[in-house]
Motif scaffolding. Structure first.
Motif, mmCIF file in Angstrom:
data_model
loop_
_atom_site.group_PDB
_atom_site.id
_atom_site.type_symbol
_atom_site.label_atom_id
_atom_site.label_comp_id
_atom_site.label_asym_id
_atom_site.label_seq_id
_atom_site.Cartn_x
_atom_site.Cartn_y
_atom_site.Cartn_z
ATOM 1 N N UNK A 190 -70.458 3.061 9.480
ATOM 2 C CA UNK A 190 -70.298 4.324 8.757
ATOM 3 C C UNK A 190 -69.743 5.415 9.678
ATOM 4 N N UNK A 191 -70.266 5.488 10.883
ATOM 5 C CA UNK A 191 -69.783 6.480 11.855
ATOM 6 C C UNK A 191 -68.326 6.195 12.221
ATOM 7 N N UNK A 192 -67.992 4.937 12.437
ATOM 8 C CA UNK A 192 -66.599 4.580 12.731
ATOM 9 C C UNK A 192 -65.698 4.975 11.576
ATOM 10 N N UNK A 193 -66.138 4.720 10.355
ATOM 11 C CA UNK A 193 -65.332 5.089 9.194
ATOM 12 C C UNK A 193 -65.114 6.596 9.129
ATOM 13 N N UNK A 194 -66.197 7.358 9.266
ATOM 14 C CA UNK A 194 -66.081 8.818 9.170
ATOM 15 C C UNK A 194 -65.219 9.393 10.287
ATOM 16 N N UNK A 195 -65.312 8.837 11.472
ATOM 17 C CA UNK A 195 -64.613 9.401 12.618
ATOM 18 C C UNK A 195 -63.156 8.977 12.682
ATOM 19 N N UNK A 196 -62.846 7.717 12.367
ATOM 20 C CA UNK A 196 -61.510 7.199 12.602
ATOM 21 C C UNK A 196 -60.704 6.881 11.337
ATOM 22 N N UNK A 197 -61.360 6.533 10.243
ATOM 23 C CA UNK A 197 -60.627 6.049 9.079
ATOM 24 C C UNK A 197 -60.576 7.030 7.916
ATOM 25 N N UNK A 198 -61.538 7.925 7.830
ATOM 26 C CA UNK A 198 -61.638 8.835 6.683
ATOM 27 C C UNK A 198 -60.404 9.732 6.607
#
Length: 90
Positions: A21-29
């Protein structure tokens, strides 16, 4: 399966879901193809979690059922917020 094995399996999936979730919010969102990138990272996470979980638990029907139930619940818990974020950003 003893209580410690159950706890380790649950904690592993919780920690892995938080990291994804953190990776998604930081890099993919708000990036192009955010959903596909999330799926790639999430499938990798699920495979790693499954390998570790199967190494920890005894190979019985009850333990396999427990792992399947944990996988289904954890999948819902990660997919629902990610889908909401993706839909909100479009």
């Amino acid at each position: 399966m003893n209580l410690w094995d159950n706890l380790i399996v649950i904690l592993l999936i919780a920690v892995f879901n938080i990291v994804v979730y953190i990776i998604f919010k930081k890099y993919f969102y708000n990036k192009q193809d955010a959903g596909m990138r999330f799926l790639a990272v999430n499938i990798s996470k699920d495979i790693i979690w499954l390998i570790i979980s199967l190494a920890i638990v005894d190979k019985t029907r009850d333990n396999f059922l427990f792992i399947v139930i944990c996988f289904i619940i954890a999948s819902f818990l990660i997919y629902i917020p990610i889908i909401k974020l993706i839909n909100k950003s479009q």
